[in-house]
Design an enzyme around this catalytic site. Structure first.
Site, PDB file in Angstrom:
ATOM      1  N   SER A 143       0.862  -1.196   0.000  1.00  0.00           N
ATOM      2  CA  SER A 143       0.000   0.000   0.000  1.00  0.00           C
ATOM      3  C   SER A 143       0.890   1.235   0.000  1.00  0.00           C
ATOM      4  O   SER A 143       2.086   1.139   0.324  1.00  0.00           O
ATOM      5  CB  SER A 143      -0.848  -0.026   1.286  1.00  0.00           C
ATOM      6  OG  SER A 143      -1.471   1.221   1.528  1.00  0.00           O
ATOM      7  N   TYR A 156      -1.253  -0.883  10.897  1.00  0.00           N
ATOM      8  CA  TYR A 156      -1.439  -1.204   9.469  1.00  0.00           C
ATOM      9  C   TYR A 156      -0.174  -0.873   8.684  1.00  0.00           C
ATOM     10  O   TYR A 156       0.286  -1.682   7.866  1.00  0.00           O
ATOM     11  CB  TYR A 156      -2.635  -0.417   8.920  1.00  0.00           C
ATOM     12  CG  TYR A 156      -2.975  -0.716   7.473  1.00  0.00           C
ATOM     13  CD1 TYR A 156      -3.443  -1.973   7.101  1.00  0.00           C
ATOM     14  CD2 TYR A 156      -2.852   0.255   6.486  1.00  0.00           C
ATOM     15  CE1 TYR A 156      -3.772  -2.252   5.780  1.00  0.00           C
ATOM     16  CE2 TYR A 156      -3.180  -0.005   5.170  1.00  0.00           C
ATOM     17  CZ  TYR A 156      -3.642  -1.261   4.814  1.00  0.00           C
ATOM     18  OH  TYR A 156      -3.974  -1.527   3.495  1.00  0.00           O
TER      19      TYR A 156
HETATM   20  P1  NDP Z   1     -11.588  -5.876   0.668  1.00  0.00           P
HETATM   21  O1  NDP Z   1     -12.014  -5.729   2.093  1.00  0.00           O
HETATM   22  O2  NDP Z   1     -12.600  -5.706  -0.399  1.00  0.00           O
HETATM   23  O3  NDP Z   1     -10.860  -7.265   0.443  1.00  0.00           O
HETATM   24  C1  NDP Z   1     -10.139  -7.932   1.448  1.00  0.00           C
HETATM   25  C2  NDP Z   1     -10.085  -9.411   1.096  1.00  0.00           C
HETATM   26  O4  NDP Z   1      -9.298 -10.083   2.091  1.00  0.00           O
HETATM   27  C3  NDP Z   1     -11.468 -10.039   1.091  1.00  0.00           C
HETATM   28  O5  NDP Z   1     -11.568 -10.949   0.035  1.00  0.00           O
HETATM   29  C4  NDP Z   1     -11.518 -10.784   2.418  1.00  0.00           C
HETATM   30  O6  NDP Z   1     -12.335 -11.934   2.289  1.00  0.00           O
HETATM   31  C5  NDP Z   1     -10.052 -11.189   2.563  1.00  0.00           C
HETATM   32  N1  NDP Z   1      -9.741 -11.495   3.947  1.00  0.00           N
HETATM   33  C6  NDP Z   1      -9.874 -10.691   5.034  1.00  0.00           C
HETATM   34  N2  NDP Z   1      -9.559 -11.358   6.150  1.00  0.00           N
HETATM   35  C7  NDP Z   1      -9.229 -12.622   5.755  1.00  0.00           C
HETATM   36  C8  NDP Z   1      -8.815 -13.784   6.441  1.00  0.00           C
HETATM   37  N3  NDP Z   1      -8.655 -13.806   7.772  1.00  0.00           N
HETATM   38  N4  NDP Z   1      -8.581 -14.907   5.716  1.00  0.00           N
HETATM   39  C9  NDP Z   1      -8.736 -14.910   4.384  1.00  0.00           C
HETATM   40  N5  NDP Z   1      -9.108 -13.841   3.672  1.00  0.00           N
HETATM   41  C10 NDP Z   1      -9.348 -12.710   4.358  1.00  0.00           C
HETATM   42  O7  NDP Z   1     -10.407  -4.816   0.487  1.00  0.00           O
HETATM   43  P2  NDP Z   1      -9.357  -4.533  -0.691  1.00  0.00           P
HETATM   44  O8  NDP Z   1      -9.696  -5.234  -1.926  1.00  0.00           O
HETATM   45  O9  NDP Z   1      -9.164  -3.082  -0.705  1.00  0.00           O
HETATM   46  O10 NDP Z   1      -8.041  -5.166  -0.040  1.00  0.00           O
HETATM   47  C11 NDP Z   1      -7.178  -6.056  -0.702  1.00  0.00           C
HETATM   48  C12 NDP Z   1      -5.738  -5.727  -0.342  1.00  0.00           C
HETATM   49  O11 NDP Z   1      -5.418  -4.444  -0.857  1.00  0.00           O
HETATM   50  C13 NDP Z   1      -5.451  -5.671   1.151  1.00  0.00           C
HETATM   51  O12 NDP Z   1      -4.204  -6.295   1.412  1.00  0.00           O
HETATM   52  C14 NDP Z   1      -5.352  -4.180   1.428  1.00  0.00           C
HETATM   53  O13 NDP Z   1      -4.543  -3.903   2.536  1.00  0.00           O
HETATM   54  C15 NDP Z   1      -4.752  -3.688   0.128  1.00  0.00           C
HETATM   55  N6  NDP Z   1      -4.892  -2.282  -0.169  1.00  0.00           N
HETATM   56  C16 NDP Z   1      -6.144  -1.696  -0.263  1.00  0.00           C
HETATM   57  C17 NDP Z   1      -6.268  -0.340  -0.485  1.00  0.00           C
HETATM   58  C18 NDP Z   1      -7.594   0.352  -0.508  1.00  0.00           C
HETATM   59  O14 NDP Z   1      -7.619   1.604  -0.447  1.00  0.00           O
HETATM   60  N7  NDP Z   1      -8.702  -0.341  -0.596  1.00  0.00           N
HETATM   61  C19 NDP Z   1      -5.073   0.500  -0.703  1.00  0.00           C
HETATM   62  C20 NDP Z   1      -3.841  -0.209  -0.636  1.00  0.00           C
HETATM   63  C21 NDP Z   1      -3.761  -1.545  -0.387  1.00  0.00           C
HETATM   64  P3  NDP Z   1     -13.208 -12.608   3.457  1.00  0.00           P
HETATM   65  O15 NDP Z   1     -13.731 -11.514   4.329  1.00  0.00           O
HETATM   66  O16 NDP Z   1     -14.261 -13.340   2.681  1.00  0.00           O
HETATM   67  O17 NDP Z   1     -12.269 -13.528   4.161  1.00  0.00           O
END
Ligand code: NDP
Length: 249
Positions: A143, A156
């Site tokens: 990020s 974070y």
């Molecule tokens: P979302 O919340 O839409 O996606 C997060 C994903 O991670 C979901 O599919 C969720 O699925 C999964 N997840 C969360 N906890 C667990 C767990 N314990 N085990 C398995 N899967 C898990 O957010 P984003 O798409 O934004 O996030 C994706 C990545 O991008 C992250 O690493 C985030 O830090 C990074 N990011 C996001 C930014 C933003 O502004 N959105 C900016 C920079 C980086 P489920 O709940 O079904 O398990």
């Protein structure tokens, strides 16, 4: 571009929403067969139907990736099912933001276990097969918070700086095995990520900040990932820092 990833096997973690979901679809459009992992089965199964229509022969893996044994299991299941794993996209992550003095360390521990240790465990599990075949690509999602540490983001940012450091160390250990490592550092992306922030004032401030700009969409990040993994074998894109045009820091 179409068919660029034909015969490639990809595993995308955190594929039940946001960036992971868009990435699984984008890799499938380029011809990859795709395994998808997260906790929410229904969301994965709905995505799997779309992936199947694209010919991606999806494999659904329900797992809590904060558990390192589960992170290793999904890699091994992908290898067993498809015969190998070529592209691992370590995307699953959570963002718990709050002032350090008020931090719930239990929540921060779970964030570290998912964002850092789960990613490391999945990577470790993928290395043996990739090394044996002298072929593989690991994409780690960090990020802008892995480059700039803001107030209320201490935990974070520690995870995302950790992902950047781990990725660079990994790259230097595996480049001689013909394994590529890319770290992606997006700024604000319009996804569900901010919904899980518990600290109300921080959540409101971050939502207001994000709403003030034309945020990145998950598809924008998915296309950057697809670009990295579809380069010729001699090209290794190590780092992609991408922000909304409107985002300063
Ligand atoms: P979302 O919340 O839409 O996606 C997060 C994903 O991670 C979901 O599919 C969720 O699925 C999964 N997840 C969360 N906890 C667990 C767990 N314990 N085990 C398995 N899967 C898990 O957010 P984003 O798409 O934004 O996030 C994706 C990545 O991008 C992250 O690493 C985030 O830090 C990074 N990011 C996001 C930014 C933003 O502004 N959105 C900016 C920079 C980086 P489920 O709940 O079904 O398990």
């Amino acid at each position: 571009m179409q068919n660029r990833l034909k015969d490639r096997i990809a595993l995308v973690t955190g594929a039940s929403s946001g960036i992971g979901e868009a990435t699984a679809l984008e890799l499938a459009r380029l011809g990859a067969r795709v395994a998808i992992a997260a906790r929410r089965r229904e969301r994965l199964e709905s995505l799997a139907r779309q992936l199947a229509e694209l010919g991606a022969e999806p494999l659904v893996l329900v797992a809590d990736l904060g558990d390192e044994a589960e992170a290793q299991r999904i890699v091994h299941e992908t290898e067993r099912h498809f015969g190998r794993l070529d592209i691992l996209v370590n995307n699953a992550g959570v963002m718990y933001l709050e002032p350090i003095a008020e931090a719930d360390l239990g929540r921060w521990r779970r964030m570290l276990e998912l964002n850092v240790l789960g990613l490391i465990a999945a990577t470790q599990a993928a290395l043996a097969g990739m090394r044996a075949r002298r072929d593989g690509h690991i994409v780690n999602i960090s990020s802008t918070a892995g480059r700039i540490a803001n107030p209320n983001a201490g935990g974070y940012a520690a995870t995302k700086f950790g992902v950047v450091a781990f990725s660079e160390s990994l790259r230097r250990e595996v480049y001689k095995d013909n394994i590529r490592v890319s770290v992606i550092e997006p700024g604000a992306v319009a996804t569900e990520l901010r919904e899980h922030i518990g600290h109300a004032a921080t959540k409101d401030a971050l939502n207001a900040w994000a709403d003030s700009m034309r945020q990145l969409q998950s598809q924008d990040v998915a296309e950057a990932i697809a670009f990295c993994v579809s380069r010729p074998a001699h090209v290794s894109i190590n780092e992609v820092l991408m922000r909304p045009t409107d985002q300063e820091r």
